[in-house]
Design a protein around this motif. Structure first.
Motif, PDB file in Angstrom:
ATOM      1  N   GLN A   1     -48.805 -97.415  98.128  1.00  0.00           N
ATOM      2  CA  GLN A   1     -48.739 -98.883  98.022  1.00  0.00           C
ATOM      3  C   GLN A   1     -47.297 -99.375  97.884  1.00  0.00           C
ATOM      4  N   GLY A   2     -46.351 -98.457  97.850  1.00  0.00           N
ATOM      5  CA  GLY A   2     -44.949 -98.850  97.807  1.00  0.00           C
ATOM      6  C   GLY A   2     -44.347 -98.964  96.415  1.00  0.00           C
ATOM      7  N   TYR A   3     -45.048 -98.423  95.406  1.00  0.00           N
ATOM      8  CA  TYR A   3     -44.509 -98.467  94.044  1.00  0.00           C
ATOM      9  C   TYR A   3     -43.680 -97.209  93.761  1.00  0.00           C
ATOM     10  N   THR A   4     -42.611 -97.374  92.989  1.00  0.00           N
ATOM     11  CA  THR A   4     -41.860 -96.191  92.542  1.00  0.00           C
ATOM     12  C   THR A   4     -42.477 -95.720  91.229  1.00  0.00           C
ATOM     13  N   ALA A   5     -42.092 -94.516  90.799  1.00  0.00           N
ATOM     14  CA  ALA A   5     -42.641 -93.960  89.553  1.00  0.00           C
ATOM     15  C   ALA A   5     -42.278 -94.840  88.357  1.00  0.00           C
ATOM     16  N   SER A   6     -41.056 -95.350  88.355  1.00  0.00           N
ATOM     17  CA  SER A   6     -40.634 -96.181  87.210  1.00  0.00           C
ATOM     18  C   SER A   6     -41.380 -97.524  87.196  1.00  0.00           C
ATOM     19  N   GLU A   7     -41.676 -98.057  88.383  1.00  0.00           N
ATOM     20  CA  GLU A   7     -42.450 -99.310  88.434  1.00  0.00           C
ATOM     21  C   GLU A   7     -43.864 -99.083  87.907  1.00  0.00           C
ATOM     22  N   LEU A   8     -44.434 -97.936  88.276  1.00  0.00           N
ATOM     23  CA  LEU A   8     -45.783 -97.599  87.773  1.00  0.00           C
ATOM     24  C   LEU A   8     -45.757 -97.420  86.262  1.00  0.00           C
ATOM     25  N   ALA A   9     -44.697 -96.777  85.771  1.00  0.00           N
ATOM     26  CA  ALA A   9     -44.564 -96.567  84.321  1.00  0.00           C
ATOM     27  C   ALA A   9     -44.504 -97.913  83.603  1.00  0.00           C
ATOM     28  N   GLN A  10     -43.776 -98.867  84.217  1.00  0.00           N
ATOM     29  CA  GLN A  10     -43.689-100.207  83.609  1.00  0.00           C
ATOM     30  C   GLN A  10     -45.058-100.884  83.595  1.00  0.00           C
ATOM     31  N   LEU A  11     -45.803-100.682  84.716  1.00  0.00           N
ATOM     32  CA  LEU A  11     -47.155-101.258  84.799  1.00  0.00           C
ATOM     33  C   LEU A  11     -48.053-100.689  83.703  1.00  0.00           C
ATOM     34  N   VAL A  12     -47.997 -99.348  83.548  1.00  0.00           N
ATOM     35  CA  VAL A  12     -48.832 -98.676  82.533  1.00  0.00           C
ATOM     36  C   VAL A  12     -48.439 -99.184  81.144  1.00  0.00           C
ATOM     37  N   ALA A  13     -47.144 -99.303  80.901  1.00  0.00           N
ATOM     38  CA  ALA A  13     -46.671 -99.779  79.601  1.00  0.00           C
ATOM     39  C   ALA A  13     -47.156-101.209  79.336  1.00  0.00           C
ATOM     40  N   ALA A  14     -47.095-102.038  80.411  1.00  0.00           N
ATOM     41  CA  ALA A  14     -47.529-103.439  80.259  1.00  0.00           C
ATOM     42  C   ALA A  14     -49.020-103.512  79.948  1.00  0.00           C
ATOM     43  N   PHE A  15     -49.825-102.670  80.650  1.00  0.00           N
ATOM     44  CA  PHE A  15     -51.274-102.637  80.382  1.00  0.00           C
ATOM     45  C   PHE A  15     -51.550-102.137  78.974  1.00  0.00           C
TER      46      PHE A  15
END
Lengths: 155, 119
Positions: free
Chosen positions: B100-114
């Motif tokens: 989907q075009g996400y980097t690992a750090s962007e996903l980590a930020q998403l997980v942290a936000a959730f």
């Protein structure tokens, strides 16, 4: 190309428990008889190593070979070709059969059964029979069948 | 346990070996304390280099799933089941995210936000 293999390591805690008790008893006996400390240590270590050796059975199978070994030591492994297997079956052994009681006698039998339950039984070209404790004999049999069918096609 | 490697897969062989172990632990085929075959023996059975099997074991040790004990071989760690399941989900998330075009750090930020929203 798919490469499939089956492995299992079965450890019988009862062998280790019996070995530990025996080691303590023999060590105490040797010490009480005035044995030197190195003799006490040697007898305890020998019994403990034997118990660990007898308690563990490893099996590895792929479509070409079978690796069987008693004990956790790599050097004791025996490698057999799948084409040397005449018959392979799954059997469920009871406690008595683990120690060879109630098993039909045969002049060439190798018993690597350390606990009751699922066991892989092999009959080799030379007439030798081998019983090996393993968690999923069905998976091992499927791989053996694949290897033997492949051999038949080549012949 | 049953090992399955696909040499045509884009995933490296050592990663496939590690994935086999993770899956077996998550499925309950491998239980805590259970021993795995020595790397050399596994390599012979899977027809790979011994270093490939060893690399897989080392990776799983780094992840906290396996433990190496001198003279006692490779064992599944007591707390491996939860770790293994989480690792599988994280890998799947990373793979989906990459598509989907996400980097690992962007996903980590998403997980942290959730995580922050849920707590």
């Amino acid at each position: 190309m798919n490469r499939k293999a089956y492995t299992s390591t079965v450890v019988a805690p009862i062998h280790v428990a019996i070995g530990s008790v025996l080691a303590v008893l023999v060590g105490t006996f040797v010490f009480a008889r005035g044995g030197r400390i190195w003799l006490v240590a040697l007898s305890v270590v020998l019994i403990a190593v034997s118990a660990v050796y007898l308690s563990t059975v490893r099996l590895g199978v792929n479509a070409e070979q079978i690796i069987v070994s008693q004990g956790p030591f790599v050097l004791s492994a025996r490698v057999m070709d799948v084409s040397s297997v005449v018959e392979a079956t799954r059997v469920d052994v009871g406690w008595a059969q683990v120690f060879g009681i109630g098993v039909p006698w045969h002049w060439r039998t190798s018993r690597l059964t350390v606990r009751p339950g699922p066991t892989l039984s092999l009959r080799l070209v030379g007439g030798e029979r081998i019983s090996i404790s393993t968690s999923d004999p069905g998976a091992a049999l499927r791989l053996l069948d694949t290897g033997r069918k492949h051999d038949d096609q080549q012949q | 346990m049953l090992w399955n490697l696909d040499s045509r897969s884009s995933s490296p062989l050592h990663e496939q070996i590690a994935a086999n172990v993770r899956r077996a632990i998550a499925d309950g085929v491998l239980e805590p304390g259970e021993r795995l075959p020595p790397a050399g023996e596994l390599a012979a059975l899977l027809q790979v280099n011994a270093n490939t099997a060893l690399a897989a074991y080392r990776r799983l040790r780094t992840e906290g799933i396996l433990e190496f004990r001198r003279g006692r071989g490779v064992r599944v760690r007591a707390d491996s089941q939860a770790l293994s399941s989480v690792t599988i989900v994280v890998r799947e998330l990373l793979e989906l995210g990459r598509k989907q075009g996400y980097t690992a750090s962007e996903l980590a930020q998403l997980v942290a936000a959730f995580g922050a929203k849920q707590s």
